[in-house]
Design an enzyme around this catalytic site. Structure first.
Site, mmCIF file in Angstrom:
data_model
loop_
_atom_site.group_PDB
_atom_site.id
_atom_site.type_symbol
_atom_site.label_atom_id
_atom_site.label_comp_id
_atom_site.label_asym_id
_atom_site.label_seq_id
_atom_site.Cartn_x
_atom_site.Cartn_y
_atom_site.Cartn_z
ATOM 1 N N LYS A 1 3.265 39.152 2.120
ATOM 2 C CA LYS A 1 2.266 38.955 3.161
ATOM 3 C C LYS A 1 2.767 37.803 4.024
ATOM 4 O O LYS A 1 2.647 36.645 3.666
ATOM 5 C CB LYS A 1 0.903 38.618 2.543
ATOM 6 C CG LYS A 1 -0.310 38.859 3.472
ATOM 7 C CD LYS A 1 -0.360 37.965 4.693
ATOM 8 C CE LYS A 1 -0.651 36.519 4.352
ATOM 9 N NZ LYS A 1 -0.695 35.656 5.595
ATOM 10 N N GLU B 1 4.865 26.326 -3.841
ATOM 11 C CA GLU B 1 5.534 25.277 -3.073
ATOM 12 C C GLU B 1 4.536 24.830 -2.021
ATOM 13 O O GLU B 1 4.306 25.513 -1.024
ATOM 14 C CB GLU B 1 6.820 25.836 -2.440
ATOM 15 C CG GLU B 1 7.760 24.758 -1.966
ATOM 16 C CD GLU B 1 7.579 24.455 -0.498
ATOM 17 O OE1 GLU B 1 6.903 23.441 -0.198
ATOM 18 O OE2 GLU B 1 8.089 25.209 0.331
ATOM 19 N N CYS C 1 7.773 21.258 5.279
ATOM 20 C CA CYS C 1 7.156 20.585 4.133
ATOM 21 C C CYS C 1 8.013 19.446 3.625
ATOM 22 O O CYS C 1 7.514 18.525 2.971
ATOM 23 C CB CYS C 1 6.871 21.583 3.024
ATOM 24 S SG CYS C 1 8.334 22.507 2.498
ATOM 25 N N GLU D 1 -0.430 15.469 5.828
ATOM 26 C CA GLU D 1 0.858 15.982 6.279
ATOM 27 C C GLU D 1 0.803 16.191 7.787
ATOM 28 O O GLU D 1 -0.020 16.952 8.295
ATOM 29 C CB GLU D 1 1.168 17.293 5.560
ATOM 30 C CG GLU D 1 2.595 17.732 5.662
ATOM 31 C CD GLU D 1 2.913 18.873 4.692
ATOM 32 O OE1 GLU D 1 4.105 19.082 4.410
ATOM 33 O OE2 GLU D 1 1.978 19.546 4.217
#
Length: 488
Positions: A183, A259, A293, A390
């Site tokens: 997906k 992750e 990331c 983040e």
């Protein structure tokens, strides 16, 4: 829009990829994929539904036993041919990545090289799956340990590396003998659909890999994860969404690889080579426009060198050209969409409003497109959201520290532990800090650390499991113990 795009689009399947071919969504619905540099529609893609989930799972299960029993060398050859084809089509993939996601073409070409390497790496790992045979210590038989494919897997991939995040999951799954349904992000489904077609061109049997683009990720992913034949989910994305998927995975006790988010520290100690440290900080912060990331989220600099380092960093980042990724000279492309740009702007505005100093940038740029100026900000008050969330954009947040212990404590003062970086020259300090940093990956005097041959993964709330390296294929293998009687 580059003139070559029309020719490229003609090669991209725009339907759901099921049973080795492109097909419309069962509902007939589509959704638009937009170019973040212009806001223009690139293509209308099939909007998959739960009915398409059923079709994808049925075709995967129909070929699962045959694919699992396929000799490892044959699986390896398919992956190697896929590597060759992705490499051969690198210009097409790179342009598609740039148009969907926004990064400069030069960086997209780098992603193609990196992403293709997972296919080559796992083609080699496919023939190295092993177990062991030992005599039981009691002497009453033999212990046979084998590795077997976990079965049907779901991969949920993000928009920031639309090729590499696919190959990093698909490569080991296919090498292990698993079937997989992907997906992709609704922002960047075109690259994944072209990759699925490339696998078919490489000889992957129909049904082994399916791709379901959708705007209704909640229902589609929920249906996939609760299907009784699903065995594993691999997800790259935010910790918030990862926690939801972990809760859903518990219903059927699915194997998981997660992750998740990061808050990577980049430490510069007073014995660092500042030229190298600035180069490393630019790479760690501005690669992919900061939309990674592993991007350096907090630049932590020892106070005795902080002003010199920050001045140099601001000069470098402030000089970076911003524009559409296909234009020559562009160093920073657009943010993937307006929603992400507004979130980045809010983080900078909050810090500046509380007294932080913007050294360069600090504002959204006029459109069309979702652009934000490359930014350096320092003197940031403790507790500012930009230090805990983040950033995922071209904003370098600089914070000072006094002693080595202070720097390490700041680096570890987060719920996350994915990537980290530090610059120093004293070998004893390098050994101490590398040991004390709480992260799954530590870069020493280097700002780019990802490598298909190395395990990629974090600790704490940055995730579970590893991708890449010899560890990566193990995420798709079950361990079976067979107790044999004594030989006669």
């Amino acid at each position: 829009m580059p003139a070559a795009f029309d020719d490229l689009l003609a090669t991209v399947p725009l339907g759901a990829w099921i049973n080795g071919r492109s097909r419309p969504a069962s509902s007939g619905a589509t959704f638009d994929v937009r170019n973040p540099a212009t806001g223009d529609v690139l293509a209308a893609v099939a909007d998959s539904t739960v009915d398409d989930v059923t079709a994808a799972i049925d075709t995967a299960n129909a070929v699962a036993d045959e694919w699992a029993a396929t000799p490892p060398r044959v699986r390896a050859d398919v992956l190697r041919r896929a590597f060759d084809l992705v490499t051969e089509r690198r210009d097409q993939f790179a342009l598609l990545i740039t148009l969907e996601m926004g990064k400069p073409v030069a960086e997209s070409l780098g992603e193609v090289t990196y992403g293709a390497e997972f296919l080559r790496w796992f083609s080699e790992e496919a023939v190295r799956i092993n177990g062991r045979v030992t005599t039981a210590p009691s002497g009453n038989g033999q212990i046979v340990v084998t590795k077997e494919p976990v079965g049907l897997c779901l991969a949920v991939t993000p928009w920031n590396f639309p090729l590499a995040m696919g190959t990093r999951k698909i490569g080991p799954a296919l090498a292990a003998g698993c079937t997989m349904i992907v997906k992709p992000s609704e922002d960047t489904p075109l690259t994944m659909l072209l990759l699925a077609k490339t696998f078919a061109d490489a000889g992957l049997p129909a049904g082994v890999l399916s791709v379901l683009p959708t705007m209704n990720a909640v229902d589609v992913v929920d249906s996939l994860m609760h299907h009784p034949t699903m065995r594993k989910v691999s997800f790259t994305g935010s910790t918030q969404v990862g926690k939801i998927l972990l809760a859903q995975a518990s219903d059927q006790v699915l194997r998981t690889s997660m992750e998740l988010g990061g808050n990577a520290p980049f430490l510069v100690f007073d014995d660092a080579d500042l030229d190298a440290a600035v180069d490393g900080a630019v790479a760690a912060k501005m690669r992919n426009g900061g939309e990674a990331c592993t991007a350096a989220n907090r630049i932590l600099v020892q106070n005795s060198v902080r002003e010199e380092f920050t001045s140099r960093l601001a000069a470098r980042i402030g000089a970076m050209d911003v524009g559409p990724g296909w234009e020559e000279g562009t160093a920073v492309g657009p943010i993937v969409n307006d929603r992400q740009r507004e979130r980045i702007a809010a983080l900078v505005d909050e810090a500046a409003g509380n007294g932080a100093r913007v050294r360069t940038g600090g504002a959204s740029l006029d459109g069309p497109g979702s652009f934000y100026a490359p930014t350096v900000i320092d003197n940031i008050p403790a507790g500012s959201a930009i230090l805990t969330e983040e950033i995922f954009g071209p904003v370098a947040a600089v914070v000072g520290f006094e002693t080595e212990d202070d720097g390490v404590a700041l680096a570890n003062s987060t719920d996350y532990g994915l990537a980290s970086y530090f610059y120093a020259t004293d070998i004893a300090r390098i050994q101490r800090v590398a040991r004390r940093i709480q992260a799954g990956m530590v870069g020493v005097n280097r700002g780019v650390i990802s490598d298909p041959a190395a395990p990629f993964g974090g600790i704490k709330q940055s995730g579970l499991g590893s991708e890449g390296g010899s560890e990566g294929i193990g995420e798709y293998l079950d361990t079976k113990y067979v107790a044999l009687p004594p030989s006669v």
